[in-house]
Motif scaffolding. Structure first.
Motif, PDB file in Angstrom:
ATOM      1  N   PRO A 175       2.136 -11.510  -6.260  1.00  0.00           N
ATOM      2  CA  PRO A 175       2.746 -10.661  -7.275  1.00  0.00           C
ATOM      3  C   PRO A 175       3.526  -9.538  -6.597  1.00  0.00           C
ATOM      4  O   PRO A 175       3.147  -9.111  -5.498  1.00  0.00           O
ATOM      5  CB  PRO A 175       1.549 -10.098  -8.051  1.00  0.00           C
ATOM      6  CG  PRO A 175       0.434 -11.003  -7.744  1.00  0.00           C
ATOM      7  CD  PRO A 175       0.692 -11.588  -6.410  1.00  0.00           C
ATOM      8  N   PRO A 176       4.596  -9.067  -7.213  1.00  0.00           N
ATOM      9  CA  PRO A 176       5.497  -8.131  -6.507  1.00  0.00           C
ATOM     10  C   PRO A 176       4.827  -6.849  -6.044  1.00  0.00           C
ATOM     11  O   PRO A 176       5.254  -6.263  -5.056  1.00  0.00           O
ATOM     12  CB  PRO A 176       6.584  -7.842  -7.543  1.00  0.00           C
ATOM     13  CG  PRO A 176       6.012  -8.247  -8.845  1.00  0.00           C
ATOM     14  CD  PRO A 176       5.075  -9.372  -8.560  1.00  0.00           C
ATOM     15  N   GLU A 177       3.755  -6.414  -6.729  1.00  0.00           N
ATOM     16  CA  GLU A 177       3.163  -5.132  -6.348  1.00  0.00           C
ATOM     17  C   GLU A 177       2.436  -5.217  -5.017  1.00  0.00           C
ATOM     18  O   GLU A 177       2.145  -4.196  -4.405  1.00  0.00           O
ATOM     19  CB  GLU A 177       2.221  -4.622  -7.437  1.00  0.00           C
ATOM     20  CG  GLU A 177       1.034  -5.513  -7.753  1.00  0.00           C
ATOM     21  CD  GLU A 177       1.343  -6.472  -8.882  1.00  0.00           C
ATOM     22  OE1 GLU A 177       2.524  -6.868  -8.974  1.00  0.00           O
ATOM     23  OE2 GLU A 177       0.438  -6.831  -9.655  1.00  0.00           O
ATOM     24  N   TYR A 178       2.148  -6.401  -4.548  1.00  0.00           N
ATOM     25  CA  TYR A 178       1.421  -6.526  -3.283  1.00  0.00           C
ATOM     26  C   TYR A 178       2.351  -6.561  -2.081  1.00  0.00           C
ATOM     27  O   TYR A 178       1.905  -6.524  -0.955  1.00  0.00           O
ATOM     28  CB  TYR A 178       0.548  -7.777  -3.288  1.00  0.00           C
ATOM     29  CG  TYR A 178      -0.644  -7.630  -4.189  1.00  0.00           C
ATOM     30  CD1 TYR A 178      -1.773  -6.963  -3.758  1.00  0.00           C
ATOM     31  CD2 TYR A 178      -0.624  -8.123  -5.478  1.00  0.00           C
ATOM     32  CE1 TYR A 178      -2.858  -6.799  -4.586  1.00  0.00           C
ATOM     33  CE2 TYR A 178      -1.711  -7.975  -6.321  1.00  0.00           C
ATOM     34  CZ  TYR A 178      -2.821  -7.311  -5.866  1.00  0.00           C
ATOM     35  OH  TYR A 178      -3.886  -7.140  -6.686  1.00  0.00           O
ATOM     36  N   LEU A 179       3.655  -6.666  -2.349  1.00  0.00           N
ATOM     37  CA  LEU A 179       4.598  -6.639  -1.231  1.00  0.00           C
ATOM     38  C   LEU A 179       4.747  -5.204  -0.758  1.00  0.00           C
ATOM     39  O   LEU A 179       4.606  -4.265  -1.525  1.00  0.00           O
ATOM     40  CB  LEU A 179       5.953  -7.173  -1.690  1.00  0.00           C
ATOM     41  CG  LEU A 179       5.961  -8.648  -2.073  1.00  0.00           C
ATOM     42  CD1 LEU A 179       7.274  -9.006  -2.696  1.00  0.00           C
ATOM     43  CD2 LEU A 179       5.707  -9.495  -0.848  1.00  0.00           C
ATOM     44  N   MET A 180       5.052  -5.050   0.524  1.00  0.00           N
ATOM     45  CA  MET A 180       5.164  -3.704   1.066  1.00  0.00           C
ATOM     46  C   MET A 180       6.567  -3.175   0.821  1.00  0.00           C
ATOM     47  O   MET A 180       7.549  -3.908   0.938  1.00  0.00           O
ATOM     48  CB  MET A 180       4.892  -3.728   2.568  1.00  0.00           C
ATOM     49  CG  MET A 180       3.436  -3.799   2.905  1.00  0.00           C
ATOM     50  SD  MET A 180       3.227  -3.625   4.641  1.00  0.00           S
ATOM     51  CE  MET A 180       1.489  -3.875   4.789  1.00  0.00           C
TER      52      MET A 180
END
Lengths: 654, 566
Positions: free
Chosen positions: A224-229
């Protein structure tokens, strides 16, 4: 002699000369050396450039010099020779004589043959049928006529020894001629006879290795996008030491499964797991599984411990600098405050009106109202002076009585030498209320009255001096120095409310002296770095000490010399502590601007320990110059607290 | 009184521990051999409770073993084998030096070998113990089975690992015990439930390995030696429990012998059988005929009741589904495992790999798995989907709607099935959606959601505007009041509505704060630590939520822009 231009070995495979039969190589040598026999050079096999600079090139058999042939050929001549001379290619220079030799046709042919790796002799047939002289077939006639050795008839001893050794080794089982073949299959039912009793005691001590952590969402190939840095997080991650990284990898989002690359650290991670398994020391650690709510002590509700001050009701404004000290009249009607702006102000408690302002000659360090109801005197300390003021407030009779008391003093016959000068205020000072002026050798920090109101103790902090504490008797205008020697820097002193005891707080200890017996009765260890203030319970058996390292220590004198309880409720240094005279309350003021009111119940029953419950945090003072509350005191009858602060105000909490 | 004075470090915990070097000397082994022995016997250092005491007052970093462990190693027969091997190497070297070739030959034939059976039995006294500890063994064996024959380890080891891993996979399929699969960037995680134990292992994606130089392959090889032994015995026993033949044999030999002509293209005659096994597409031979088993299973259903059926249903999510794989080589095998584990049937193109069971043209195929953006020839009566669908279905235990997984569509995020959110944790919205689906709620169409959200936004805006209006009014009034130029004014006091609940809460909070003041130092420290951890947890969750919100907002804004442009 050697050939320079056409060395025979160039281009021919190595070992081609070996194939020459010995007689043939001799033949070649002879053919080469025929020409030079008449002028044979005797210098031997030396580098010929040694003769470079001489006109001769060596010596002949008779010892005469062999001169170099006169050659004046330069490069051009050489070139022309190369172009014009048809035999140039077959001309070689003899190094030993320096003469040019033209090779004959046979010689050229020989060189060619050698270069091609053929035998030098044209007629030599290398493929002649081989004749096997020594065959396995036993012939009638022996090839050699030598008689047979003796050793071929008798058995070998060495061999016998060797065989014997082998046989012995086999017999003893040291050597196994053939390993017995494995009959059991590689894998079988190992746990066919499972016996739970066979579990060794070792297994009970065994600490199984923890399983590897299961991956979270961020490890997904499509998280999910929130886990990308984000960019900053990524930079921070890259700059971090790999050991301290929270994630060992960078989360990535890949469009499809096909695009997933190989993970380069896969083998590393397996290897690290292996290392963990056999190298990492294991220890059984009990995880603290506590509900944090259970850790909080169960205390009686503050609501049930009323009365105590809860709200700020009055602010006494007027001072322009920090108010170091306050004191309340024994009737509870007046309040006195001493400030760094060199004034002492008298306030009416109930209205917060400033009734009187007395100017003194320095920043006021301490004020203390005489606790005796029948005397109206206030001790004010500034610099090295203590002034006894009569504010003239309240009952006129009391005031005049006080004045009379002071003026009725008669000089004793024999005047003793005193460490302090007593003087009677006159003139303007007297009008302002100054009555007696006591000049000390050094700056006075604190003044405190005895409960009866006749004795006054002053602290003159000075490390190493014998005069740190003095006790004045006002009625006789006498000064005593109770201690011949003081240990440490005295911070504050106090009289016992009932019994003839005297408390002296130095930096780390509180010493309790018996004034009648004139001896040390107790030494209280405060367990803190620097005591700032001290208060004594009206019952006389309990003492609290505030310290600059944020602690408040409660001593039970009957219990021990160590603190019964240490409270670390303030964030900054404690400046002042006080007990209430009637209610079971005590209060502490600190540099963090808070005044904390605690319920401190002391029971008559000796078996029951005092009950200490913080009941209220009072806020109101603003912090100026890193100083918050400087002094606190209780109203003598009501559960009210006065506090003075560095912001130049005195506040009343009710 | 009396008695001898006690000497320091002669009793107490110091006598229970021994440093590594001391241990090594006691066993008279070289360091390498000691390490090997520790690995094989599962001896690990222990951290003493008071390190300084055990270290005889020194604070030097040192690893300690339990003395009991080392004593226990003294009786290990394998130590003798190590020494034998050492002697063997010495003798061999000597024989080489003397050029005694016959001696070399003889010695090589008699090379000392050792077996680890007894160690396995001793380390894992019961079968369940062994199954519990098989995680690392599986990961390692799957890793080694992907190694090329580059000389990093023995070829036999690689072959054995490959064989064991294929056997394991076959067992997983036959017992249908796979539970979760996760496609991570490191590899593919599998979780299976075998005999009540959850076992997780990771398989790397099939690429050539870039062998690192800072890894000691000898250590890995020693571990692999142990793990292969363990895995072999575990496999044997597991096959027995399912009445399968060990080593595994394919069921229905006849069909395969017919096809063998074309299979010669892919593998040598000798290897074709193992290749077919490793394709995992066919079922295995049983020691007891299968028909009876099925009957038995059928009998079970009514007896166990509805709940059992439900569970079974979740196991057989792909029942009556025929897959056809067109994804790239490596993944096909993985997918195949999945599909077969959950009741489906799988095949692939004949030209791709050995062991396909039916053709692409088969009309009964329902799902065609492709990992390409487009495909040329499409059949109408089947779905063309991306492989992630299979994994997500397995993890969700339901058949997910296929629309989001069509070819060329941006895939929804692939979530880790291993994360179990407790209260207060951040839960990604996709997971919430999945949970709703699992509960049987119908997903609302996304457009509706958006519209609703938009409506909400509008409402919010309205509210905001109202607030603003009020504020404006108040300001106006103030201005008017100032305009009147009354210096002193008595305004009617407002009755502050006392919020009782809030007051109560505040009171409680203050009580708590005061009580915390009275905590003991030790407890306060612990309390602070716990609270710090909790706060950090909340902070992290909030951060994730905020990030997600920002991302969604930016996405929405982009969409709106696009709409406007249209």
């Amino acid at each position: 002699s050697a050939l320079e231009r056409h060395p025979p070995h160039v281009g021919s495979p190595p070992g081609s000369l070996d194939r020459l039969a010995p007689d043939q190589s001799l033949l070649i040598f002879i053919t080469f050396s025929v020409r030079s026999q008449d002028i044979r050079n005797t210098v031997g096999n030396i580098p010929m450039e040694w003769y470079k600079d001489y006109p001769h090139i060596g010596y002949d058999l008779e010892g005469k010099k062999i001169f170099k042939p006169i050659r004046n050929k330069d490069e051009l001549d050489e070139f022309l020779d190369k172009m014009e001379n048809p035999d140039y290619w077959r001309t070689v220079q003899d190094k030993m004589t320096g003469a040019d030799i033209r090779l004959s046709d046979e010689q050229v042919d020989l060189v060619h043959r050698l270069q091609q790796g053929k035998f030098g002799d044209v007629n030599f047939n290398e493929y002649e049928p081989a004749i096997d002289f020594f065959s396995n077939e036993v012939m009638i006639h022996p090839v050699t006529n030598r008689p047979q050795d003796k050793r071929s008839f008798i058995p070998s001893l060495i061999e016998k020894e060797k065989v014997g050794k082998l046989v012995h080794a086999i017999k003893m089982g040291w050597i196994k001629p053939h390993r017995p073949k494995e009959t059991t299959p590689q894998y079988y039912d190992l746990w066919a006879k499972e016996d739970p009793n066979s579990i060794l005691g070792r297994h009970k001590m065994h600490i199984p290795a923890p399983k590897m952590k299961l991956p979270g969402h961020e490890e997904s190939y499509n998280p999910p996008p929130e886990y990308l840095m984000s960019e900053e997080e990524r930079l921070a991650w890259e700059q971090q030491d790999p050991e301290y990284r929270k994630l060992s990898f960078l989360p990535q989002k890949l469009a499809c499964l096909r695009a997933v690359p190989a993970y380069s650290r896969f083998i590393h991670e397996r290897f690290e797991r292996c290392l963990d398994l056999y190298l990492c020391p294991r220890q059984r650690k009990m995880r603290v599984n506590v509900n944090p709510e259970d850790l909080i002590p169960k205390l009686p509700k503050p609501k049930d411990l009323q009365p105590f001050p809860t709200t700020q009701s009055l602010v006494y404004r007027g001072h322009s600098s920090l108010v170091r000290s306050i004191s309340i009249s024994p009737s509870g009607q007046w309040l006195v405050s001493g400030s760094d702006d060199c004034t002492v102000r008298f306030w009416e408690v109930s209205t917060a009106r400033c009734l009187k302002t007395v100017e003194v000659g320095g920043a006021v360090k301490g004020v203390a109202w005489n606790p005796n109801l029948s005397i109206c005197l206030v001790a004010v300390s500034y610099d090295d002076t203590v002034v006894l003021l009569n504010p003239g407030l309240g009952d006129r009779l009391v005031c005049t009585a006080t004045d009379q008391l002071i003026s009725s003093y008669e000089e004793p016959e024999e005047v003793k030498d005193q460490p302090v000068q007593w003087a009677v205020a006159e003139g303007e000072g007297h009008e302002q209320g100054h009555r007696l002026i006591l000049k000390h050798p050094k700056a006075v920090r604190q003044v405190t009255w005895h409960g009866k109101g006749d004795y006054l103790a002053c602290v003159i902090p000075d490390n190493g001096s014998s005069l740190q504490v003095v006790i004045h008797q006002v009625s006789k205008r006498r000064t005593q120095n109770p201690f011949r020697k003081n240990k440490g820097l005295v911070q504050c002193v106090s009289f016992h409310p009932i019994r003839p005891y005297f408390f002296v707080a130095t930096q780390r200890y509180v010493r309790v002296y018996n004034l009648i017996k004139q001896e040390l009765t107790k030494k209280l260890m405060a367990n803190c770095k620097w005591i700032s203030s001290m208060a004594i319970h009206p019952g006389g058996d309990n003492v609290i000490c505030g310290s600059y390292d944020c602690r408040l220590a409660w001593f039970d004198l009957d219990l021990s010399t160590k603190p019964y309880k240490v409270l670390r409720q303030h964030k900054k240094a404690l400046r002042s502590v006080a007990y209430h005279r009637h209610y079971p309350l005590f209060v502490s003021g600190s540099d963090d601007g808070n005044v904390i009111v605690c319920h401190g119940m002391v029971y008559n029953d000796l078996l029951q320990n005092p009950l200490i419950v913080p009941v209220k945090v009072l806020k109101g003072h603003t912090i100026t110059h890193d100083l918050g509350v400087l002094d606190v005191t209780f109203h003598p009858t009501q559960p009210w607290v006065f506090s003075s602060g560095a912001d130049g105000t005195v506040r009343l909490f009710t | 009184m009396g008695g001898l004075q006690k000497k320091k470090y002669e009793s107490g915990s110091v006598t229970n521990y021994v440093s590594r070097n001391k241990a090594r000397k006691k066993l008279s082994l070289s360091l390498a051999d000691f390490r090997r022995l520790c690995i094989l016997k599962g001896i690990y250092p222990h951290e003493p409770k008071h390190k300084k005491k055990v270290n005889k007052g020194s604070t030097a970093p040192r690893t300690f073993y339990l003395l009991k462990d080392i004593r226990f190693l003294l009786h290990e027969p394998i130590v003798g084998k190590f020494r034998e091997y050492k002697i063997f190497v010495r003798k061999l070297r000597k024989a080489y030096g003397k050029a005694e070739w016959s001696g070399v030959q003889r010695m090589k034939e008699n090379k000392p070998a050792y077996k680890l059976d007894h160690i396995i039995k001793e380390r894992y006294p019961t079968f369940i113990d062994a199954v519990r500890d098989v995680d690392d063994a599986l990961s390692m064996s799957f890793l080694f089975s992907t190694f090329a024959r580059t000389g990093k380890c023995h070829v036999q080891t690689i072959q054995l690992c490959r064989r064991l891993s294929v056997e394991w996979m076959n067992y997983i399929i036959a017992s249908r015990s796979l539970r979760k699969v996760f496609l991570s960037i490191k590899g593919i995680y599998y979780q299976a439930e075998v005999l009540g134990q959850t076992i997780t292992w990771i398989i790397p994606y099939q690429f050539a390995h870039d062998h690192p130089t800072d890894v000691d392959y000898r250590v890995m090889a020693t571990f692999t030696e142990l793990y292969t032994t363990l895995l072999g015995f575990v496999n044997f026993r597991l096959y027995q429990t399912l009445n399968l033949v060990y080593p595994p044999k394919l069921d229905g030999q006849g069909e395969f012998s017919l096809k063998s002509e074309c299979e010669e293209d892919y593998a040598l005659e000798s290897e074709s059988y193992s290749e077919k096994l490793s394709a995992l597409s066919a079922s295995l031979a049983r020691t007891v005929p299968l028909v009876e088993d099925e009957e038995a299973e059928l009998d079970l259903f009514p007896a166990e009741g509805v709940r059992y059926k439900m569970v079974c249903c979740s196991f057989f999510i792909f029942l009556f589904i025929l897959f056809f794989l067109r994804s790239e080589g490596t993944n096909s095998i993985m997918c195949c495992t999945l599909c077969r584990c959950f009741g489906g049937q799988v095949s692939w193109d004949k030209s791709l790999c050995i062991g396909s069971t039916y053709d692409e043209t088969d009309e009964t195929i329902t799902h065609h798995i492709v990992d390409r953006p487009t495909i040329d020839k499409q059949y109408i009566n089947r779905y063309y989907i991306q492989p992630q669908w299979v994994y997500d279905c397995v993890n969700g235990k339901i058949l997910l709607p296929v629309e989001e997984y069509f070819l060329g569509v941006t895939l929804p995020p692939h979530l880790s099935p291993f994360v179990e959110e407790s209260e207060g944790d951040y839960v990604p919205p996709e997971k919430l959606k999945l949970q709703a689906l699992q509960r049987g709620e119908k997903p609302q169409a996304e457009d509706d959601d958006e519209e609703e959200e938009e409506d909400d936004d509008d409402d919010d805006e309205d509210d905001q505007s109202e607030d603003e209006d009020e504020a404006n009014l108040a300001e106006m009034e103030e201005k008017r009041a100032q305009g009147k130029s009354l210096s002193v004014k008595v305004t009617p006091g407002k009755v502050k509505p006392e919020n009782r609940m809030r007051a109560e809460q505040e009171e409680k909070a203050e009580e708590k704060r005061l009580a915390i003041m009275m905590m003991k130092k030790k407890e306060k420290y612990l309390y602070d630590k716990i609270m710090f951890g909790k706060k950090r947890h909340v902070r992290e969750a909030n951060k994730l939520a905020a990030k997600r919100k920002a991302h969604d907002d930016s996405n929405k804004a982009d969409k709106k822009k696009k709409k406007k442009k249209c």
